[in-house]
Scaffold this active site. Structure first.
Site, short mmCIF file in Angstrom:
data_model
loop_
_atom_site.label_atom_id
_atom_site.label_comp_id
_atom_site.label_asym_id
_atom_site.label_seq_id
_atom_site.Cartn_x
_atom_site.Cartn_y
_atom_site.Cartn_z
N GLU A 73 -6.05 3.08 -10.45
CA GLU A 73 -5.39 2.05 -11.26
C GLU A 73 -4.04 2.55 -11.78
OE1 GLU A 73 -6.25 -0.94 -11.44
OE2 GLU A 73 -8.41 -1.12 -11.32
N GLU A 104 -2.61 -3.74 -15.12
CA GLU A 104 -2.98 -2.39 -14.63
C GLU A 104 -3.24 -1.46 -15.81
OE1 GLU A 104 -3.87 -2.58 -11.79
OE2 GLU A 104 -2.50 -3.77 -10.59
N HIS A 107 -6.67 -2.17 -16.91
CA HIS A 107 -7.66 -1.58 -16.01
C HIS A 107 -7.78 -0.09 -16.26
CE1 HIS A 107 -6.72 -5.13 -13.06
NE2 HIS A 107 -7.23 -5.52 -14.21
N TYR A 113 -12.55 3.55 -21.50
CA TYR A 113 -13.66 2.98 -22.28
C TYR A 113 -15.02 3.34 -21.65
CZ TYR A 113 -16.30 -0.95 -24.46
OH TYR A 113 -17.20 -1.74 -25.13
N GLU A 177 -4.77 -2.49 -3.06
CA GLU A 177 -5.47 -3.47 -3.90
C GLU A 177 -6.37 -4.40 -3.09
OE1 GLU A 177 -1.89 -5.01 -6.24
OE2 GLU A 177 -3.22 -4.28 -7.80
N GLU A 211 -7.34 -8.55 -9.73
CA GLU A 211 -6.85 -8.02 -8.46
C GLU A 211 -6.68 -9.13 -7.42
OE1 GLU A 211 -5.55 -5.26 -8.33
OE2 GLU A 211 -6.48 -4.15 -9.97
N HIS A 214 -3.32 -10.33 -7.99
CA HIS A 214 -2.31 -9.35 -7.56
C HIS A 214 -2.11 -9.44 -6.05
CE1 HIS A 214 -3.47 -6.64 -11.23
NE2 HIS A 214 -3.05 -7.84 -11.58
FE FE Z 1 -3.73 -4.61 -9.34
MN MN Z 2 -5.77 -3.02 -11.18
#
Ligand code: FE
Ligand code: MN
Length: 331
Positions: A73, A104, A107, A113, A177, A211, A214
Site C-alpha cells: 500500500e 492509500e 489503507h 491498526y 492494484e 481499489e 483506482h
Molecule cells: Fe489503490
Molecule cells: Mn490501496
C-alpha cells in the site's frame, strides 16, 4: 489540450472541466469514505488468540497477506505521489489522484491498526518484502515495471516517452492494484465467509471497494492517453503488455501457492491460481486486449464483493451501503 502534456492549461485552473469522468471518480471516492477504526476487531482478537479457531494454514495466509499489503500500500502511494502525479497535468485528473493518495494512506493505516490490535511483531510483518521470496518478487516486479517514470529526467515529451509512461501506468494500476492484490483479497474473504477474522475481512472489503475505483480510474486514464496519442498503441506495444500480464500472473500464482499451500475448507490451492487467471483476463479486456486464459470464475462469491462487473455498479454490494450521508447530496 490533453490529459498529459497540456502546457497550455494552468494546472490550478480546474474550471471549466474537460474530463468530467475524472470528477465522477473523485465524488465516488469521497462518497466511499471510511476509516479502519470504524471496524471492530474484537472478534478477530478472540479468534487470533484462541488455540482452536484457526489452523496453521489459516494463520499463515493471514500473516502473508498482512505482510504483502502492509508495504504494498505504501509502495503504491509513493508511486502515485512521487511519479505519476507530476506527469498528469490536467487539474480534474489531479484532484482524483489526491483523493486516491488519501485512500492509500487509509489503507496503510489499516495495516497499522491490524498489527496493533492483534499484537503482531511489526519487524516480522514489515520485513516480509525482504524475507519472503514470493512477496519480494512481486514488489521487485512492480518497481522494475515503473522505473521509467521514477527517473528524475523522465518527461512525457514525444511518442516513445508517452508509450513508456503508459507502460508504467499499466504496471502500477493494472498489475499492482489490478492483479497483485487479488489472490490476497480472495483468501481473506474466503476466511471471512467461514466466520474467521471477520474484522480484517471487512477491512479488506472496504479496501477492495477503493481499489476497484483506482483500477477503473487508471484504465480510463490509460484509455484517454491512448485516444489522444493514437500512435503509441502499436502491435509491438500490445504484445509487450500481454507479456507483462503473463509474467505478473506467474508471480501472483507463486505468491498464492506460497501463502496458502494446503488450500482452505472447500477450496483447493489451485483455485486461487485459476482465480488470478480469470482476473487477468478481465484486466486485458479492460485494456481492449484479447483474453489469454479463458477461465471460469472459481469464486463466484467474489463478484459480489469485488468483481469489476461491479465497476459501474459498485453500489450494490453490502459494504457499499455504508456511505457518508452528506456526500449523497452533492449534485
Ligand atoms: Fe489503490
Ligand atoms: Mn490501496
Amino acid at each position: 489540450m490533453g490529459i498529459i502534456n497540456s502546457s497550455k492549461t494552468d494546472p490550478n485552473k480546474i474550471l471549466p472541466m474537460t474530463y468530467n469522468w475524472a470528477r465522477e471518480y473523485y465524488k465516488a471516492g469521497v462518497a466511499n469514505n471510511w476509516t479502519p477504526e470504524e471496524v471492530s476487531m474484537q472478534k478477530d482478537v478472540e479468534c487470533w488468540k484462541s488455540t482452536s479457531m484457526l489452523s496453521e494454514t489459516e494463520r499463515r495466509l493471514i500473516i502473508w497477506n498482512l505482510g504483502f499489503f502492509s508495504t504494498a500500500e505504501s509502495l503504491t502511494a509513493n508511486n502515485l505521489v512521487l511519479a505519476v502525479y507530476q506527469h498528469i497535468t490536467n487539474p480534474e485528473a489531479r484532484q482524483y489522484l489526491l483523493r486516491q493518495a488519501y485512500e492509500e494512506a487509509i489503507h496503510t493505516d489499516t495495516f497499522i491498526y491490524c498489527c496493533d490490535t492483534l499484537g503482531l511483531d511489526p519487524d516480522e510483518i514489515y520485513n516480509m518484502y525482504n524475507t519472503i521470496p514470493s512477496i519480494e518478487a512481486k514488489d521487485n516486479y512492480v518497481v522494475e515495471l515503473t522505473k521509467s517514470v521514477f527517473d528524475p529526467h523522465f518527461s512525457t515529451d514525444g511518442e516513445a516517452n508517452i508509450r513508456k509512461f503508459v507502460h508504467d501506468l499499466i504496471g502500477y494500476y493494472v498489475i499492482m492494484e489490478g492483479i497483485f492484490f487479488y489472490a490476497g483479497f480472495a483468501m481473506i474473504l474466503a476466511l471471512k465467509r467461514q466466520g474467521k477474522m471477520i474484522g480484517i475481512g471487512e477491512q479488506f472489503e472496504y479496501i477492495m471497494r477503493d481499489e476497484s475505483l483506482h483500477l477503473a480510474f487508471g484504465c480510463d486514464l490509460i484509455k484517454t492517453i491512448r485516444s489522444e496519442n493514437l500512435g503509441i498503441w502499436t502491435p509491438d506495444f500490445q504484445a509487450e503488455i500481454v507479456e507483462m500480464v503473463r509474467e505478473a500472473v506467474i508471480h501472483e500464482q507463486n505468491y498464492a501457492r506460497d501463502a496458502c499451500p494446503q488450500g482452505l475448507l472447500g477450496i483447493n490451492s489451485e483455485q486461487f491460481s485459476q482465480y488470478v487467471e480469470y482476473v487477468a483476463d478481465r484486466r486485458l479486456r479492460r485494456l481492449d486486449l484479447p483474453k489469454i486464459y479463458n477461465r471460469e470464475n472459481p469464486f463466484p462469491w467474489m463478484s459480489q464483493a469485488t468483481d469489476l462487473a461491479k465497476e459501474k455498479n459498485f453500489f450494490e454490494t453490502r459494504v457499499t451501503e455504508y456511505q457518508v450521508g452528506a456526500s449523497l447530496n452533492w449534485d
